[in-house]
Design a protein around this motif. Sequence first.
Motif, PDB file in Angstrom:
ATOM      1  N   GLY A 153       0.750  -1.254   0.000  1.00  0.00           N
ATOM      2  CA  GLY A 153       0.000   0.000   0.000  1.00  0.00           C
ATOM      3  C   GLY A 153       0.777   1.300   0.000  1.00  0.00           C
ATOM      4  N   TRP A 154       1.994   1.318  -0.569  1.00  0.00           N
ATOM      5  CA  TRP A 154       2.696   2.586  -0.679  1.00  0.00           C
ATOM      6  C   TRP A 154       3.582   2.569  -1.911  1.00  0.00           C
ATOM      7  N   ALA A 155       4.067   3.751  -2.288  1.00  0.00           N
ATOM      8  CA  ALA A 155       4.854   3.873  -3.503  1.00  0.00           C
ATOM      9  C   ALA A 155       6.033   4.808  -3.272  1.00  0.00           C
ATOM     10  N   ARG A 156       7.061   4.604  -4.067  1.00  0.00           N
ATOM     11  CA  ARG A 156       8.217   5.496  -4.106  1.00  0.00           C
ATOM     12  C   ARG A 156       8.431   5.885  -5.567  1.00  0.00           C
ATOM     13  N   VAL A 157       8.525   7.198  -5.831  1.00  0.00           N
ATOM     14  CA  VAL A 157       8.719   7.651  -7.202  1.00  0.00           C
ATOM     15  C   VAL A 157       9.772   8.752  -7.249  1.00  0.00           C
ATOM     16  N   GLY A 158      10.422   8.842  -8.395  1.00  0.00           N
ATOM     17  CA  GLY A 158      11.369   9.919  -8.641  1.00  0.00           C
ATOM     18  C   GLY A 158      10.658  11.187  -9.058  1.00  0.00           C
ATOM     19  N   ALA A 159      11.408  12.285  -9.052  1.00  0.00           N
ATOM     20  CA  ALA A 159      10.821  13.595  -9.310  1.00  0.00           C
ATOM     21  C   ALA A 159      10.303  13.763 -10.732  1.00  0.00           C
ATOM     22  N   GLY A 160      10.721  12.901 -11.653  1.00  0.00           N
ATOM     23  CA  GLY A 160      10.256  13.032 -13.031  1.00  0.00           C
ATOM     24  C   GLY A 160       9.032  12.225 -13.364  1.00  0.00           C
ATOM     25  N   VAL A 161       8.488  11.496 -12.416  1.00  0.00           N
ATOM     26  CA  VAL A 161       7.374  10.583 -12.685  1.00  0.00           C
ATOM     27  C   VAL A 161       6.044  11.330 -12.712  1.00  0.00           C
ATOM     28  N   LYS A 162       5.225  10.994 -13.699  1.00  0.00           N
ATOM     29  CA  LYS A 162       3.859  11.505 -13.775  1.00  0.00           C
ATOM     30  C   LYS A 162       2.908  10.502 -13.118  1.00  0.00           C
ATOM     31  N   TRP A 163       1.730  11.005 -12.779  1.00  0.00           N
ATOM     32  CA  TRP A 163       0.777  10.160 -12.050  1.00  0.00           C
ATOM     33  C   TRP A 163       0.353   8.925 -12.834  1.00  0.00           C
ATOM     34  N   LEU A 164       0.336   9.006 -14.166  1.00  0.00           N
ATOM     35  CA  LEU A 164      -0.148   7.874 -14.952  1.00  0.00           C
ATOM     36  C   LEU A 164       0.644   6.608 -14.646  1.00  0.00           C
ATOM     37  N   ARG A 165       1.968   6.725 -14.510  1.00  0.00           N
ATOM     38  CA  ARG A 165       2.772   5.535 -14.215  1.00  0.00           C
ATOM     39  C   ARG A 165       2.404   4.933 -12.871  1.00  0.00           C
ATOM     40  N   VAL A 166       2.135   5.777 -11.890  1.00  0.00           N
ATOM     41  CA  VAL A 166       1.773   5.267 -10.572  1.00  0.00           C
ATOM     42  C   VAL A 166       0.394   4.609 -10.622  1.00  0.00           C
ATOM     43  N   VAL A 167      -0.544   5.257 -11.300  1.00  0.00           N
ATOM     44  CA  VAL A 167      -1.896   4.707 -11.426  1.00  0.00           C
ATOM     45  C   VAL A 167      -1.849   3.316 -12.060  1.00  0.00           C
ATOM     46  N   GLU A 168      -1.099   3.198 -13.141  1.00  0.00           N
ATOM     47  CA  GLU A 168      -1.038   1.922 -13.850  1.00  0.00           C
ATOM     48  C   GLU A 168      -0.290   0.863 -13.039  1.00  0.00           C
ATOM     49  N   ALA A 169       0.741   1.256 -12.319  1.00  0.00           N
ATOM     50  CA  ALA A 169       1.502   0.294 -11.522  1.00  0.00           C
ATOM     51  C   ALA A 169       0.735  -0.162 -10.293  1.00  0.00           C
ATOM     52  N   ALA A 170      -0.126   0.692  -9.763  1.00  0.00           N
ATOM     53  CA  ALA A 170      -0.887   0.362  -8.563  1.00  0.00           C
ATOM     54  C   ALA A 170      -2.142  -0.447  -8.868  1.00  0.00           C
ATOM     55  N   ALA A 171      -2.684  -0.291 -10.067  1.00  0.00           N
ATOM     56  CA  ALA A 171      -3.971  -0.897 -10.411  1.00  0.00           C
ATOM     57  C   ALA A 171      -4.023  -2.413 -10.222  1.00  0.00           C
ATOM     58  N   PRO A 172      -2.987  -3.182 -10.577  1.00  0.00           N
ATOM     59  CA  PRO A 172      -3.081  -4.648 -10.393  1.00  0.00           C
ATOM     60  C   PRO A 172      -3.286  -5.079  -8.947  1.00  0.00           C
ATOM     61  N   TYR A 173      -2.978  -4.215  -8.002  1.00  0.00           N
ATOM     62  CA  TYR A 173      -3.149  -4.533  -6.588  1.00  0.00           C
ATOM     63  C   TYR A 173      -4.437  -3.937  -6.013  1.00  0.00           C
ATOM     64  N   GLY A 174      -5.266  -3.335  -6.874  1.00  0.00           N
ATOM     65  CA  GLY A 174      -6.477  -2.695  -6.392  1.00  0.00           C
ATOM     66  C   GLY A 174      -6.211  -1.390  -5.673  1.00  0.00           C
ATOM     67  N   LEU A 175      -5.026  -0.816  -5.879  1.00  0.00           N
ATOM     68  CA  LEU A 175      -4.615   0.402  -5.182  1.00  0.00           C
ATOM     69  C   LEU A 175      -4.651   1.599  -6.129  1.00  0.00           C
ATOM     70  N   ALA A 176      -4.695   2.780  -5.537  1.00  0.00           N
ATOM     71  CA  ALA A 176      -4.689   4.011  -6.318  1.00  0.00           C
ATOM     72  C   ALA A 176      -3.995   5.111  -5.525  1.00  0.00           C
ATOM     73  N   PRO A 177      -3.294   6.014  -6.220  1.00  0.00           N
ATOM     74  CA  PRO A 177      -2.732   7.177  -5.550  1.00  0.00           C
ATOM     75  C   PRO A 177      -3.748   8.303  -5.512  1.00  0.00           C
ATOM     76  N   LEU A 178      -3.494   9.306  -4.688  1.00  0.00           N
ATOM     77  CA  LEU A 178      -4.337  10.506  -4.713  1.00  0.00           C
ATOM     78  C   LEU A 178      -3.801  11.425  -5.807  1.00  0.00           C
ATOM     79  N   SER A 179      -4.052  11.022  -7.043  1.00  0.00           N
ATOM     80  CA  SER A 179      -3.524  11.706  -8.219  1.00  0.00           C
ATOM     81  C   SER A 179      -4.318  12.960  -8.536  1.00  0.00           C
ATOM     82  N   GLY A 180      -3.824  13.723  -9.517  1.00  0.00           N
ATOM     83  CA  GLY A 180      -4.461  14.977  -9.895  1.00  0.00           C
ATOM     84  C   GLY A 180      -5.633  14.771 -10.836  1.00  0.00           C
ATOM     85  N   SER A 181      -6.188  15.880 -11.285  1.00  0.00           N
ATOM     86  CA  SER A 181      -7.348  15.815 -12.181  1.00  0.00           C
ATOM     87  C   SER A 181      -6.970  15.277 -13.551  1.00  0.00           C
TER      88      SER A 181
END
Length: 459
Positions: A110-138
Amino acid sequence: MSIAEPLVGLLPAPAPFSELRARTTGTVAVKGDADYEALVSPWNLAIPVRPDAVLDARTAQDVVEAVRFARRHRLVVTPQATGHGAISALVGQLLVATAGLDECVVHPEGWARVGAGVKWLRVVEAAAPYGLAPLSGSITDVGVVGYTTGGGLGPMARTYGLAIDRVRAIEVVTGDGVLRRVTPTAHPELFFGLRGGKGALGIVTAIEFDLVHQPTFYGGSLWFDGEHAAAVIERWRDWSDGLPELATTSFALFQLPAMPGVPPELAERLTLSVRYVWTGDAAEGARWFADMREAAPVILDDVSNKPYTAIDSVHTDPLDPLPAFESAAVLTGFPAEAADALLAMTGPGSASPQVLVEVRQMGGATARAGTHDSAFCSRQAAYSLLTVGIPEIPGVEDHASVVQRALGPWIGGHRLPNFTFDAGEYVDAYDEQTLARLRGAIRTYDPDGVVAIGHAFGA
């Protein structure tokens, strides 16, 4: 130094950027080099970003070397990842492009680590297989770090609060050239200021944050013809006032051109979109939304049960870079009189030049402080107001000011850092106590004023 004057051109002689090249792994480009234009271009094409040089940072140590180089040669440094938050008055002589810091690791627990160049889409897609989501932007094309350091008001905000309230740790190169790992207990003043202080305390290289269990949501956008705007907004005001915290909503008046990606039924006319995200049971979310479907004849209905990977369908923000003039405020309320004032300036027959006029409902979990204190001072805002226009359209900037004056009786409180588009307005995002803490931290960690945005705080 006045924060209204550009920060570039302060050095009487050119800096020896060959020295920076020798100390870093990333490309260093100066004006005229082949790589320069691609590295400095912001997302908003109306914002001039013209530093003397740009470093395409590939490691956190590259950022350390850049800041130390700038400190030795009395330069001012500006970080840029996606370029969504560019402000020309805060562009220093050296731009540190952090898009190459692209680490992205999602932990199934239930947590993530990302570098400063990462956009939310990569986190959303990486989290989805686990049923997880970040508090991403609009829109998931926005960078994680810039969005989060400004608070992070997203499409699930009334349920889960702000992105800053989920942060576990931040790695940052402060203006003294030191890479620090910041947590609630390690460098607590930095942990306070980096969460809401919009990069004033250094250049973030990585961030760690908690995710939420949200495999699906019920939501999207519901579109009406602009001629029904008054009736729809009246219904939205009454309906949204009674929504539980499982719902986050906004509405937007659009004047979209005919172009690829814009449905023909929405192009070249005034339309109104009601945005909706329900984080609970889909059937219950549909029952709550039924009132809005009956507000007026519907042009397009995209509200349904969806995977979280479809979250961009809610706000339908543009993906491609474009020139824009943006103006924003927070509102203490949105009564019928405020709606009438807004429609008089931007509704049917107003000849408004704005492409977008948006009102977001806040409250819910956004109004509650997180576990750890932060520099975000806008929790008591009831709504946010945003206008976006194309600078080439005559009168668009003056009209944005007229809209702000019309809503003046309801504008109040501290503006949202992520919706601040002028360097001179940053101080308006903070109360005096928070400003004092931020200024104190800037003097401690950036005594020579190396980090550009710190200049906007008058430290």
